[in-house]
Design a protein around this motif. Structure first.
Motif, PDB file in Angstrom:
ATOM      1  N   HIS A 149      -7.145  -4.843   2.907  1.00  0.00           N
ATOM      2  CA  HIS A 149      -7.656  -4.073   4.036  1.00  0.00           C
ATOM      3  C   HIS A 149      -9.106  -3.662   3.777  1.00  0.00           C
ATOM      4  CE1 HIS A 149      -4.244  -3.554   6.664  1.00  0.00           C
ATOM      5  NE2 HIS A 149      -3.457  -3.192   5.659  1.00  0.00           N
TER       6      HIS A 149
ATOM      7  N   CYS B  44     -11.329  -9.306   4.911  1.00  0.00           N
ATOM      8  CA  CYS B  44     -10.881  -7.976   5.303  1.00  0.00           C
ATOM      9  C   CYS B  44     -11.646  -7.539   6.539  1.00  0.00           C
ATOM     10  CB  CYS B  44     -11.065  -6.962   4.177  1.00  0.00           C
ATOM     11  SG  CYS B  44     -12.722  -6.882   3.531  1.00  0.00           S
TER      12      CYS B  44
ATOM     13  N   ARG C 231      -6.015   7.011   2.740  1.00  0.00           N
ATOM     14  CA  ARG C 231      -6.831   6.814   3.933  1.00  0.00           C
ATOM     15  C   ARG C 231      -7.761   7.999   4.189  1.00  0.00           C
ATOM     16  NH1 ARG C 231      -5.734   3.297   8.242  1.00  0.00           N
ATOM     17  NH2 ARG C 231      -6.815   3.786  10.167  1.00  0.00           N
TER      18      ARG C 231
ATOM     19  N   VAL D 278      -9.752  -1.534   0.235  1.00  0.00           N
ATOM     20  CA  VAL D 278      -8.574  -0.689   0.071  1.00  0.00           C
ATOM     21  C   VAL D 278      -7.711  -1.212  -1.077  1.00  0.00           C
ATOM     22  CG1 VAL D 278      -6.532   0.256   1.189  1.00  0.00           C
ATOM     23  CG2 VAL D 278      -8.631  -0.082   2.506  1.00  0.00           C
TER      24      VAL D 278
ATOM     25  N   TYR E  13       0.850  -1.193   0.000  1.00  0.00           N
ATOM     26  CA  TYR E  13       0.000   0.000   0.000  1.00  0.00           C
ATOM     27  C   TYR E  13       0.883   1.239   0.000  1.00  0.00           C
ATOM     28  CZ  TYR E  13      -3.547  -3.430   1.185  1.00  0.00           C
ATOM     29  OH  TYR E  13      -4.374  -4.518   1.161  1.00  0.00           O
TER      30      TYR E  13
ATOM     31  N   MET F 285     -12.015  -0.766   5.388  1.00  0.00           N
ATOM     32  CA  MET F 285     -12.109   0.406   6.266  1.00  0.00           C
ATOM     33  C   MET F 285     -13.497   1.025   6.145  1.00  0.00           C
ATOM     34  SD  MET F 285      -9.570   3.688   6.430  1.00  0.00           S
ATOM     35  CE  MET F 285      -9.732   4.920   7.734  1.00  0.00           C
TER      36      MET F 285
ATOM     37  N   PHE G 115      -1.759   2.290   5.965  1.00  0.00           N
ATOM     38  CA  PHE G 115      -2.186   0.906   5.806  1.00  0.00           C
ATOM     39  C   PHE G 115      -0.963  -0.002   5.905  1.00  0.00           C
ATOM     40  CE2 PHE G 115      -5.346   3.277   3.211  1.00  0.00           C
ATOM     41  CZ  PHE G 115      -6.461   2.991   3.981  1.00  0.00           C
TER      42      PHE G 115
END
Length: 841
Positions: free
Chosen positions: A80, A129, A98, A92, A13, A82, A18
């Protein structure tokens, strides 16, 4: 109808917010391997690694929009997850920012829309995830209840979403709570294990449905991480979505639990099956009797000798006639599978040579490597691999790791009045590795090629062979790890002659080998190019490995904790093990990141440890270890007479060589970047190649090995008389004449040593040969021929022969001989025979 799978695995990433997910890359490898197998999944698998947001969306859109109505679609996302302030889940991508999720992340509703708009009536989505459960709940509010009919054949437009976690549960953490561990997540491990072993076939009908797979995943994940809760949602489903076949179990007339128990890795459970089969053999129903006989015949070929012996006794005791030979046993009689085992300090692997290719065999969890850890439970049962590693903190005194470094040393311990040697424990681990490999191959394994560090001496090598024999194995060849890696490299390289340097930095040892790879043109008996690997020189350090880097971090953490809280953790075994685990995670993370956070909650007295470690400070703490890397490199260049600029390639092998400082050192020395493509499978693959050569399966490879240590005997002045110089190509044989040191001496002792020092006391004594019956004469007159004969496995035969009367004494140097050496008797000493005729009486 096509069966198609898309796996998106994001490891790297750009946004430092991350963390790296090395496990995601392993997810793709392990899952794609099992899904592509025709007898299990038969899927056409596409893997997209490290996808940016645009590639992420395009891959998914193309996957769903190009599907036909009857296609079965499997989407697996490993990355990931989020949530934003509105609790909407975003997946992600590698270029997701982010702070700008809405514009750079993948909105979960995009996945839902693609699923709903697809023409396929069979879609199963797996989300590995964080917060993925939130997505499934959102989908469920628009659809049916959380249930699916698993009784009827599939009919209808079905959508099933199975997720790793319903919250921030770190779905990618390994069983040692390491987010950076290069292994699949527990969620994906459960999927791979359930499909590969057939354990997800809960009703044992030979098929694995989406419902069965979810139930299996839920049980396995909750067993290992109770606070992680996989979820499932079902939309418009009628009947069963069949995902895979159980390659190990077909339809049976026997109770499902009995068939499943017959596949248990525990021998005592399979013996229990025999007792039930004894009853079923007397059934009135012929179909049940036939099924019981078939299962009994399988157990008669069980790799566990106790199980097979009892099964055979039952078979002949019931008068069932000649025992049928299973196909797996017949294939073994015809040569079997060439098997190579990389028995490592930290992790081990098993590879097989099939056709013209090699592959690493998955273990019971679907992983390509198994931790080299064994533990004895309070009930006296052995746990090996992940299971042993998971309970190490609570069972520290009965858990054994890095046992490879104790082989041949005479080390032993006592547990419950039971004496265990390093060879005993290594044998337990090897037996477990072979069991897993046998299940993957569905065939017996009895002969193997083993690898050892290049700088292992004779006692260590013979001790490993002894361990294999305790596991019921026959060792065809002992191959050094750098040589194995060079074979794997040379087989795929091509036709250019090269000198390659192999640096093998494992968990506990460091080896350097300089190898010349040659390639001959086609031969009538060898299709393709003949790879000829000749070892020019070998050196190393048996007390340097990745664990030394872990120790430096752990020592630094202990010092920081003691400074902050005044508590010395060095006497707390449980705290030390947790610190070492944290140190190992930090080392791995610093291979990809410039800084890492180290957190160990409730380490001692209710106090937690929280530290930040930068890569620069880590390299400062370990600078002297890096300096030690240079010493063996300089030694092999010096011993072989090779200039550094003449080395064409430097190959890095061993997990610890992933550290950037190792690659930086090689680049600094050679001016070119090293190759890391052989990590972590190269050694095991090379061992399987050598096994194939020995079996006649591969005739395009020749390996010429070398002895890593000088060998010789002690003479009367305490100096070392070398008969075999280090880096001598083996097999080899060398003889030299010696004589007595006293008048009328009737016996002499040959004290065999290994080492490089002129002062023999600074070398390692391996064995003693006592020759008696020498005719009385003045000193220097008797002529005693001493012969060292070393075979391809580095087994040494030492012979002493009196040329006057033909008396001969000899010894084979193995692990036991190396441990039971005699004390030097000065009255039975030996001297070099002087040049010219012996002195007159």
């Amino acid at each position: 109808m096509a069966r198609r799978c898309l796996i998106i695995a994001n490891q790297h990433y750009q946004d430092p917010g991350f963390a790296e997910l090395p496990g995601a890359a392993e997810d793709a490898v392990a899952l794609s391997d099992v899904l592509a197998q025709t007898d299990i999944g038969g899927f056409e698998v596409t893997v997209v690694r490290d996808a940016g947001a645009l590639a992420f969306r395009r891959s998914i859109e193309s996957f769903f929009q190009h599907a036909d109505r009857e296609d079965l679609l499997w989407l697996h996302l490993s990355c990931h997850g989020m949530k934003n302030r509105d609790n909407r889940l975003f997946l992600v991508a590698t270029d997701t920012e982010r702070d700008f999720l809405a514009s750079t992340g993948i909105d979960s509703t995009f996945i839902s829309d693609q699923v709903e708009s697809s023409r396929s009536r069979q879609v199963v989505v797996f989300l590995d995830c964080c917060y993925s459960g939130a997505y499934s709940r959102g989908l469920r509010t628009r659809s049916a209840a959380d249930s699916v009919d698993v009784a009827e054949a599939f009919d209808g437009k079905g959508r099933i979403v199975i997720t790793a976690s319903n919250a921030l549960q770190f779905s990618h953490e390994s069983m040692t709570t390491s987010r950076a561990a290069a292994q699949p997540s527990i969620f994906t491990q459960a999927i791979v294990q359930g499909l590969a072993t057939g354990d997800a076939d809960l009703d044992l009908d030979g098929r694995i449905s989406a419902g069965e797979l979810y139930d299996y995943i839920y049980r396995e994940v909750r067993t290992q991480l109770p606070n992680q809760t996989p979820t499932r949602s079902v939309s418009s489903a009628e009947g069963t979505i069949l995902l895979a076949h159980n390659a190990r179990v077909g339809a049976s007339k026997l109770p499902a639990e009995l068939v499943k128990t017959s596949l248990s890795p525990l021998g005592w459970q399979r013996i229990g099956v025999l007792h039930e089969l004894e009853n079923l053999l007397g059934s009135r129903r012929e179909d049940i009797r036939r099924a019981a006989e078939d299962l009994l015949a399988q157990l008669a070929a069980d790799p566990d000798r106790t199980v097979s012996a009892q099964a055979r006794a039952l078979w002949f005791g019931r008068g069932l006639g000649e025992l049928p030979v299973p196909a797996a046993v017949e294939s073994w009689a015809d040569g079997g599978h060439p098997i190579g085992i990389d028995f490592g300090t930290t992790n081990s692997a098993v590879a097989v040579y099939v056709g013209d290719e090699c592959r690493v065999l998955p273990n019971e969890f679907g992983n390509r490597t198994t931790p080299s850890v064994a533990a004895l439970t309070a009930d006296g049962d052995w746990l090996v691999g992940e299971r042993a590693k998971n309970q190490a903190v609570t069972n520290a005194a009965r858990t054994f790791s890095a046992i490879k470094l104790r082989l041949g040393s005479g080390w032993s311990t006592e547990v419950d009045g039971r004496r265990l040697t390093a060879e005993d424990i290594a044998g337990v681990i090897l037996r477990h590795l072979v069991r897993d490999a046998e299940r993957a191959l569905q065939a017996g394994i009895h002969q193997v090629t083993l690898t050892v560090p290049a700088y292992f001496g004779l006692p260590e090598r013979r001790a490993l062979v002894e361990s294999a024999e305790k596991a019921g194995l026959t060792v065809q060849r002992v191959l050094t790890e750098p040589n194995a890696a060079a074979l794997a490299y040379g087989l795929a390289k091509g036709t250019d002659e090269q000198i390659v340097m192999v640096l093998d930095l494992g968990g506990g040892t460091f080896d350097v080998s300089l190898i010349e790879l040659g390639f001959s043109p086609d031969r009538p008996d060898s299709p393709g190019n003949l790879v000829i690997a000749s070892v020019l020189a070998t050196s190393g350090d048996n007390h340097l490995g990745g664990e030394d880097w872990d120790t430096r971090i752990a020592d630094w953490l202990m010092t920081r904790f003691e400074t902050a809280h005044g508590i010395d953790l060095r006497a707390d075994a449980a705290a030390l093990r947790r610190l070492r685990e944290a140190a190992e995670r930090a080392k791995i993370e610093l291979s990809a990141a410039r800084q890492t956070a180290i957190s160990v909650p409730y380490l001692a007295a209710g106090l937690s440890l929280d530290e930040q470690l930068s890569r620069g400070h880590f390299e400062h703490l370990t600078a002297d270890l890096l300096t030690r890397i240079k010493i063996p490199i300089e030694a092999v260049l010096r011993d072989s007479g090779t200039a550094l600029e003449d080395v064409d390639e430097v190959l890095l092998v061993g997990g610890a060589s992933r550290m950037p400082a190792i690659g930086g050192l090689v680049t600094e020395l050679t001016g070119t970047a090293p190759r890391r493509g052989l990590i972590p499978d190269g050694v095991a693959l090379g061992a399987s190649i050598q096994a194939a050569v020995l079996r006649g399966h591969a005739r395009d490879t020749l390996l010429s090995d070398a002895v890593p240590w000088s060998l010789g005997i002690r003479i009367q002045d305490g100096t070392f008389a070398k008969l075999i110089e280090r880096n001598t190509t083996i097999p080899t044989k060398r003889s030299e004449l010696f004589t007595t040191v006293e008048d009328n001496q009737t016996s002499l002792q040959l004290h065999v040593f290994q080492g490089e020092e002129d002062d023999v006391s600074r070398n390692l004594q391996l064995a003693t040969v006592t020759l008696t019956g020498i005719e009385r004469a003045r000193r220097g007159v008797p002529r005693i021929e001493v012969t060292f004969d070393i075979d391809a496995n580095t087994t040494v035969h030492v012979t002493a022969k009196d040329l006057a009367n033909g008396n001969v004494k000899w010894v084979v140097i193995d692990a036991e001989a190396a441990r039971a050496v005699a004390l030097f008797d000065p009255h039975a000493a030996v001297a070099r025979l002087a040049s010219g005729p012996p002195p007159k009486l």
